[in-house]
Design a protein around this motif. Structure first.
Motif, mmCIF file in Angstrom:
data_model
loop_
_atom_site.group_PDB
_atom_site.id
_atom_site.type_symbol
_atom_site.label_atom_id
_atom_site.label_comp_id
_atom_site.label_asym_id
_atom_site.label_seq_id
_atom_site.Cartn_x
_atom_site.Cartn_y
_atom_site.Cartn_z
ATOM 1 N N SER A 280 53.017 -45.239 -18.867
ATOM 2 C CA SER A 280 53.302 -46.258 -19.865
ATOM 3 C C SER A 280 52.801 -45.666 -21.179
ATOM 4 O O SER A 280 52.642 -44.457 -21.276
ATOM 5 C CB SER A 280 52.614 -47.584 -19.515
ATOM 6 O OG SER A 280 52.931 -48.586 -20.465
ATOM 7 N N TYR A 284 52.010 -50.336 -26.028
ATOM 8 C CA TYR A 284 51.815 -51.665 -25.436
ATOM 9 C C TYR A 284 51.052 -52.588 -26.391
ATOM 10 O O TYR A 284 51.296 -53.788 -26.433
ATOM 11 C CB TYR A 284 51.034 -51.486 -24.130
ATOM 12 C CG TYR A 284 50.736 -52.748 -23.350
ATOM 13 C CD1 TYR A 284 51.571 -53.165 -22.310
ATOM 14 C CD2 TYR A 284 49.596 -53.498 -23.624
ATOM 15 C CE1 TYR A 284 51.276 -54.300 -21.571
ATOM 16 C CE2 TYR A 284 49.292 -54.640 -22.889
ATOM 17 C CZ TYR A 284 50.138 -55.038 -21.863
ATOM 18 O OH TYR A 284 49.848 -56.167 -21.122
ATOM 19 N N GLU A 295 42.128 -52.571 -21.909
ATOM 20 C CA GLU A 295 43.181 -52.918 -20.952
ATOM 21 C C GLU A 295 43.369 -54.418 -20.759
ATOM 22 O O GLU A 295 44.386 -54.854 -20.198
ATOM 23 C CB GLU A 295 42.886 -52.247 -19.599
ATOM 24 C CG GLU A 295 43.046 -50.737 -19.596
ATOM 25 C CD GLU A 295 41.839 -49.972 -20.112
ATOM 26 O OE1 GLU A 295 41.849 -48.735 -20.015
ATOM 27 O OE2 GLU A 295 40.886 -50.623 -20.613
ATOM 28 N N CYS A 308 57.133 -51.240 -22.983
ATOM 29 C CA CYS A 308 55.982 -50.960 -22.118
ATOM 30 C C CYS A 308 55.726 -52.094 -21.133
ATOM 31 O O CYS A 308 55.433 -51.851 -19.951
ATOM 32 C CB CYS A 308 54.736 -50.711 -22.964
ATOM 33 S SG CYS A 308 54.772 -49.178 -23.901
ATOM 34 N N GLU A 312 55.950 -51.570 -17.100
ATOM 35 C CA GLU A 312 54.825 -51.797 -16.201
ATOM 36 C C GLU A 312 55.135 -52.891 -15.179
ATOM 37 O O GLU A 312 54.734 -52.785 -14.004
ATOM 38 C CB GLU A 312 53.581 -52.162 -17.010
ATOM 39 C CG GLU A 312 53.073 -51.030 -17.885
ATOM 40 C CD GLU A 312 51.786 -51.382 -18.610
ATOM 41 O OE1 GLU A 312 51.157 -52.405 -18.248
ATOM 42 O OE2 GLU A 312 51.392 -50.639 -19.530
ATOM 43 N N ARG A 329 48.605 -45.788 -19.637
ATOM 44 C CA ARG A 329 49.041 -46.001 -21.015
ATOM 45 C C ARG A 329 48.620 -44.804 -21.874
ATOM 46 O O ARG A 329 47.471 -44.704 -22.292
ATOM 47 C CB ARG A 329 48.471 -47.309 -21.553
ATOM 48 C CG ARG A 329 48.987 -48.532 -20.806
ATOM 49 C CD ARG A 329 48.273 -49.809 -21.198
ATOM 50 N NE ARG A 329 48.799 -50.951 -20.444
ATOM 51 C CZ ARG A 329 48.227 -52.155 -20.399
ATOM 52 N NH1 ARG A 329 47.099 -52.366 -21.080
ATOM 53 N NH2 ARG A 329 48.766 -53.122 -19.679
ATOM 54 N N PRO A 387 46.274 -51.173 -15.106
ATOM 55 C CA PRO A 387 46.458 -50.322 -16.294
ATOM 56 C C PRO A 387 45.204 -49.564 -16.697
ATOM 57 O O PRO A 387 44.079 -50.062 -16.524
ATOM 58 C CB PRO A 387 46.847 -51.336 -17.380
ATOM 59 C CG PRO A 387 46.144 -52.593 -16.965
ATOM 60 C CD PRO A 387 46.162 -52.605 -15.459
ATOM 61 N N ASN A 389 43.914 -46.926 -20.094
ATOM 62 C CA ASN A 389 44.228 -46.259 -21.348
ATOM 63 C C ASN A 389 43.955 -44.766 -21.210
ATOM 64 O O ASN A 389 42.843 -44.353 -20.844
ATOM 65 C CB ASN A 389 43.387 -46.834 -22.487
ATOM 66 C CG ASN A 389 43.751 -48.276 -22.790
ATOM 67 O OD1 ASN A 389 44.895 -48.689 -22.573
ATOM 68 N ND2 ASN A 389 42.802 -49.048 -23.298
#
Length: 466
Positions: A280, A284, A295, A308, A312, A329, A387, A389
């Motif tokens: 991703s 986002y 997140e 995004c 997801e 992400r 998710p 980062n």
């Protein structure tokens, strides 16, 4: 007069194993290519300071130069140093530095080879020395990788699992595939252009046709049904061309429809992979520079954020079928091969680099190696889900990003390219060139990731070889 030469290379083994390879009795001989015209006379029995002397001769055409080197510094698993005692140079000091990072459960290493050398005729000698050293260390890194990864696999260190990777011919995908192979995995790459994939990835990778726009073609479903894990990276590059309505549709469909096809194939398969790791983007969170996000932060509502979110959501459908899903992400990947840095380098090299867009936005950068190893960590760490980062722990402002590139290249960073100018050049995508909010990465650190590069200057130095 002195000069410095530095080369670095990553290895998928802990630094202890890498250091121990260099302590082998045959290491110096293994790392000396026949084509280098080096005759090894004596070697040292230890890397620690001792009475042992490494004696060798180097041939330059009809000339033959003898050298004697001794080890002067020894810090087990971190550093050893050898220095010239007799030879052609007024000074020769070779530092071998070993660093360890990546996932704590499966650490990797960075080997830094740095040589400081001096000669009365340095301006004339240096280019030849650097050329020979470049070829020598290319050979040494290749031999070292072969030896340490083969040793690990023979001792049962290789995973031996079957991993399906989409987007394997892209910047991140190529490095992920290489890391997986080094770990002993069997890799299947789903690709639109099978011939291109084979040329890029080599014979060790089974390349299978898959085109999201022509899902009935190819035998890709069967390979998904045999997979132990899936890494899904495929998606049309967002900044490939100007964003007209047709290209915006392709940007989204290549991600959402492509992911849906993979998910549907897995749900109908008798065997399911244990984990599905999908790409991703930090898009986002939108582009508001005043936000500090993690997140748990809700998504923005612009075009990239909507893509995004839908991307997801498609991947997360596998949660209901007992497949662990992880959404990565990704931020700005620091690489001279592709992406933002590749596009900026020519401007800086000719002296017209600077700030692209608003200087106060944040650039959430990450080195390619850290990015790729976060993906392989997500495969191996059963505690990871949801998710994450994928960015470094030290984001910088857009202006700071430009100044860092300028420092690395020893060029000015005086120019300013406002967003309206960028939109004239690249269209609507120019609105996103400035960066975005400040992104936090505590979640992936808490999962056990340790960064090779938390400092942008160090990341650029490694990537640009300076």
């Amino acid at each position: 007069m002195r000069d410095k030469f530095k080369r670095e290379c990553f290895f998928s083994v802990p630094k202890r194993e890498l250091f121990e390879f260099h302590e082998r009795d045959d290491a110096f001989s293994l790392l000396t290519p026949a084509s280098a015209n080096i005759e090894v006379e004596t070697t040292a029995s230890t890397l620690a300071p001792s009475d042992d002397v490494v004696r060798f001769a180097v041939k330059f055409g009809p000339l033959r130069f003898r050298f004697e080197n001794v080890h002067t510094v020894y810090q087990p698993f971190d550093l050893f140093v050898d220095e010239q005692r007799k030879g052609l140079f007024s000074e020769w000091r070779h530092e071998h530095r070993f660093a360890e990072a990546a996932w704590e459960g499966d650490p990797a290493s960075l080997l830094t080879e740095e040589i400081t050398f001096g000669h009365p005729l340095l301006p004339f000698v240096s280019p030849l020395v650097r050329l020979r050293l470049g070829k020598l260390f290319e050979y040494r890194f290749e031999v070292t990788a072969r030896e340490v990864h083969r040793k690990r696999e023979s001792e049962g260190g290789g995973a031996g699992e079957r991993v399906v990777v989409t987007g394997a011919t892209g910047l991140i995908g190529k490095r992920i595939v290489q890391i997986l192979l080094e770990g002993g995995s069997k890799v299947v790459a789903l690709a639109r252009n099978v011939e291109k994939a084979r040329k890029l990835l080599g014979d060790q990778v089974n390349c299978v046709h898959w085109d999201f726009s022509k899902p009935d073609e190819g035998d890709w479903r069967r390979h998904l049904g045999e997979a132990d894990a899936v890494i899904h990276l495929a998606g049309t590059p967002l900044f490939q061309r100007r964003w007209n309505p047709a290209f915006k549709r392709e940007m989204e469909e290549s991600r959402t429809l492509g992911t849906r096809q993979l998910v549907d194939a897995i749900t109908t398969s008798e065997k399911k992979p244990r984990v599905f790791v999908s790409a991703s983007a930090l898009g986002y969170y939108g582009a508001d520079p005043e936000r500090v996000v993690d997140e748990t932060t809700p998504p923005a509502e612009d075009l990239l954020a909507r893509i995004c979110v839908n991307w997801e959501d498609e991947a997360r459908k596998l949660d209901a079928h007992g497949v662990r899903t992880v959404q990565m992400r990704i931020g700005i990947v620091v690489s001279k091969e592709s992406g933002a840095l590749k596009e900026l380098l020519p401007l800086f090299r000719i002296g017209v680099g600077g700030t692209m867009g608003d200087p106060h936005y944040h650039i959430n950068w990450i080195h390619l190696e850290d990015c790729a190893r976060m993906f392989t960590m997500a495969l191996g760490n059963p505690e990871m889900s949801g998710p994450y980062n994928v960015a470094g722990p030290s984001p910088v402002t857009n202006a700071e990003f430009g100044r860092a590139i300028a420092r690395a290249l020893r060029r000015p960073a005086l120019m300013r390219y406002p967003v309206p100018v960028l939109k004239i050049i690249i269209g609507e995508a120019g609105e996103y060139a400035s960066g975005g909010p400040r992104v936090q990465v505590a979640k992936i650190q808490d999962a056990g990731y340790r960064f090779f590069f938390s400092d942008l200057d160090q990341a650029l130095a490694n990537e640009l070889g300076v």
